[in-house]
Design an enzyme around this catalytic site. Structure first.
Site, PDB file in Angstrom:
ATOM      1  N   ASP A  49       0.818  -1.214   0.000  1.00  0.00           N
ATOM      2  CA  ASP A  49       0.000   0.000   0.000  1.00  0.00           C
ATOM      3  C   ASP A  49       0.852   1.264   0.000  1.00  0.00           C
ATOM      4  OD1 ASP A  49      -2.268  -1.663   0.250  1.00  0.00           O
ATOM      5  OD2 ASP A  49      -1.927  -1.791   2.395  1.00  0.00           O
ATOM      6  N   GLY A  50       2.099   1.153  -0.371  1.00  0.00           N
ATOM      7  CA  GLY A  50       2.987   2.310  -0.385  1.00  0.00           C
ATOM      8  C   GLY A  50       4.399   1.878  -0.057  1.00  0.00           C
ATOM      9  N   SER A  76       2.370   6.911   0.625  1.00  0.00           N
ATOM     10  CA  SER A  76       1.424   6.054   1.339  1.00  0.00           C
ATOM     11  C   SER A  76       0.098   6.112   0.601  1.00  0.00           C
ATOM     12  CB  SER A  76       1.248   6.525   2.787  1.00  0.00           C
ATOM     13  OG  SER A  76       0.222   5.790   3.422  1.00  0.00           O
ATOM     14  N   ARG A  77      -0.332   4.968   0.059  1.00  0.00           N
ATOM     15  CA  ARG A  77      -1.575   4.950  -0.731  1.00  0.00           C
ATOM     16  C   ARG A  77      -2.813   5.003   0.152  1.00  0.00           C
ATOM     17  NH1 ARG A  77       1.739   1.087  -3.358  1.00  0.00           N
ATOM     18  NH2 ARG A  77       2.595   1.919  -5.291  1.00  0.00           N
ATOM     19  N   VAL A  78      -2.647   4.816   1.460  1.00  0.00           N
ATOM     20  CA  VAL A  78      -3.776   5.001   2.363  1.00  0.00           C
ATOM     21  C   VAL A  78      -4.024   6.488   2.578  1.00  0.00           C
ATOM     22  CG1 VAL A  78      -4.612   4.563   4.702  1.00  0.00           C
ATOM     23  CG2 VAL A  78      -3.383   2.788   3.467  1.00  0.00           C
TER      24      VAL A  78
END
Length: 530
Positions: free
Chosen positions: A364-365, A389-391
């Site tokens: 997720d990153g 960070s894809r969150v």
């Protein structure tokens, strides 16, 4: 008949009578035999036990080829006559490819091999906390046997989408450069990537040490690491009072590649036990580059066709099925979380290599550590431009979120100006001021090893840098000034710390209070107005 004859006959009858009374009647013996015969006939006949025995026809460095076990299943555990265990990896019509979990020198040709009809398992339970184990859960610390609750298979199906919930709770790493710009949340899979000697393991260990302020259970899985490196990690955990809530799993480079291959799956199984109890778990895989190389070695020895960079074609699936087991889960399945921080090594900053690109697409990153920042002594060497960070801000406290946006913009503009200023061009006062501000912000991200910081201390240092209070201060004086700001923040900002803990936004008066505190710290330290 005379009287003497009658007396002798009577005497003989008297002597024989007791002997006949002591002897068992023939009728009782017959009845006992018949009863015993009936009991035997009434007992059900046990079913025949089928034992399959194969034999070894080839032995390699960490692998063996077995024949004669036509009914063996994939991933089944086999027992060799020498006591070594192995896992079925290749299924062919007349032979099995087996990866060994012990020394291949103990295995000989034509040695007997038996099926166990079960897959490889590892012990789980609270008894593992505070212990150092190998890849299959055997103790390595000399503290005796482990009191496990049960044994669970190392391979498990990843939970489905309906069993997962959004990632919304921040997992504090204690590192300013990460918590402010590249936040990590509970249940996230964040990759730590960089060249050798850039501080990847240090970031992972500092993240574990920062969990002393929380209830997170930590698992450190060392794959292909030297024994002295693992010993240093254990020493750091003991010194930071985190060993009691941690599990250290070691599959060293001196052991067979089969143990290195199953180590991360066994560590994930241990994490899933605590996650099912509703606990939050942090697991470190250090590193998956060695794991991929171990799997490549096993595959090539078993004559699997090589693909890109000689890795087998299923290497993406090998890592995907591991990391997909992490996540934030719903209350219906326990409500726990598993946060995974896999580590991968690059060569000469080559982010487009096979294994790094695979893991970047799975996670997720990534937190990218730049060797160029290492050369200018910028530790931790987190490259803000290539780290992501894809969150996003959902996994960041609201107080740090207000600072993070301006931080990344300031750093990116500073890097462009810094490259331009190297040409020796004359700069106006505004440009020089922006360069000074950017240098101060970048230097404020410096942090020593084994010194994770609470969020309120991070916030105080970053706001002081963003407001220009640290402009023009360099080297050791800057480090001393930041220590002074941290000390005052720890003493006087309890209310702000409580707001950060409750994930509340930073008020305007809170920001003014932090600025005045930082100004006071600098005046006290330098003896002049900041």
């Amino acid at each position: 008949m005379t009287n003497s004859n009658l007396d002798s006959l009577a005497q003989s009858s008297t002597n024989e009578q007791p002997r006949n009374q002591n002897e068992s009647p023939d009728l009782d013996v017959d009845e006992q035999f018949q009863q015993w015969q009936q009991d035997i006939l009434a007992t059900p006949t046990p079913e025949p036990v089928l034992t399959e025995v194969g034999r070894v026809i080839e032995v390699g460095d960490g692998v063996a080829v077995v024949t004669g076990l036509a009914r063996a299943l994939a991933d089944e555990l086999l027992i060799f006559e020498s006591g070594v265990r192995g896992i079925v990896l290749d299924l062919e019509p007349d032979r099995l490819g087996v990866i060994l979990l012990g020394p291949s020198e103990l295995i000989h040709l034509d040695e007997d091999v038996r099926r166990t009809r079960k897959v490889i398992s590892t012990p789980v339970g609270p008894g593992l906390l505070g212990r150092v184990v190998d890849a299959i859960g055997r103790p390595r610390d000399g503290l005796g046997a482990i009191s496990a609750v049960a044994e669970h298979p190392v391979e498990a199906e990843a939970p489905g989408v309906l069993s997962r919930s959004p990632i919304s709770r921040p997992l504090a790493t204690g590192i300013k450069a990460i918590d402010a710009a590249v936040p990590v949340g509970h249940g996230q899979r964040e990759l730590i990537i960089g060249d050798r000697q850039t501080g990847k393991t240090s970031i992972a260990i500092d993240t574990i040490l920062n969990q002393v302020r929380s209830e997170v259970i930590c698992i450190y899985c060392a794959i292909g690491q030297r024994g002295d490196a693992v010993s240093r990690v254990i020493g750091a955990l003991k010194k930071g009072d985190m060993m009691a809530r941690s599990i250290v799993m070691s599959a060293g480079d001196e052991e067979t590649p089969g143990l290195a291959y199953i180590a991360p799956y066994a560590a994930m199984t241990m994490a899933e036990y605590f996650c099912d109890q509703g606990r939050d778990v942090l697991i470190i895989f250090d590193d998956l580059t060695h794991h991929a190389r171990s799997y490549r070695e096993l595959s090539l020895l078993l004559r699997r066709p090589p693909g890109r960079e000689a890795f087998p074609g299923d290497i993406f699936y090998v890592h995907a099925r591991l990391l997909e087991r992490a996540g934030q889960f719903t209350k219906e399945v326990g409500g726990g979380s598993i946060t995974a921080l896999p580590v991968v090594e690059t060569q000469a900053e080559n982010l487009s290599a096979y294994i790094p690109t695979n893991l970047i697409s799975i996670t997720d990153g990534q937190i990218y550590l730049s060797p160029q920042l290492v050369q200018i002594n910028q530790f931790p060497a987190v490259h803000q431009g290539l780290s992501v960070s894809r969150v996003g801000a959902k996994a960041q406290s609201r107080a740090l979120r207000e600072v993070a946006g301006n931080l990344r913009v300031t750093l990116s503009q500073f890097e462009e100006l810094e490259d331009f200023a190297r040409f020796g061009t004359r700069l106006d006062d505004a440009t020089r001021a922006r360069l000074a501000r950017g240098a101060a912000v970048r230097d404020s991200l410096r942090q020593a090893e084994r010194d994770p910081m609470p969020a309120v201390e991070q916030l105080a240092v970053l706001i002081a840098a963003m407001e220009g209070l640290l402009d023009g201060i360099e080297g050791q004086p800057l480090l001393d000034a930041m220590l002074r700001i941290r000390s005052l923040a720890r003493q006087q900002l309890q209310e702000v710390e409580q707001r950060i803990t409750n994930n509340q936004e930073l008020r305007l008066q809170d920001r003014r209070l932090i600025i005045e505190l930082a100004r006071s710290a600098l005046e006290t330290h330098f003896g002049t107005n900041a």
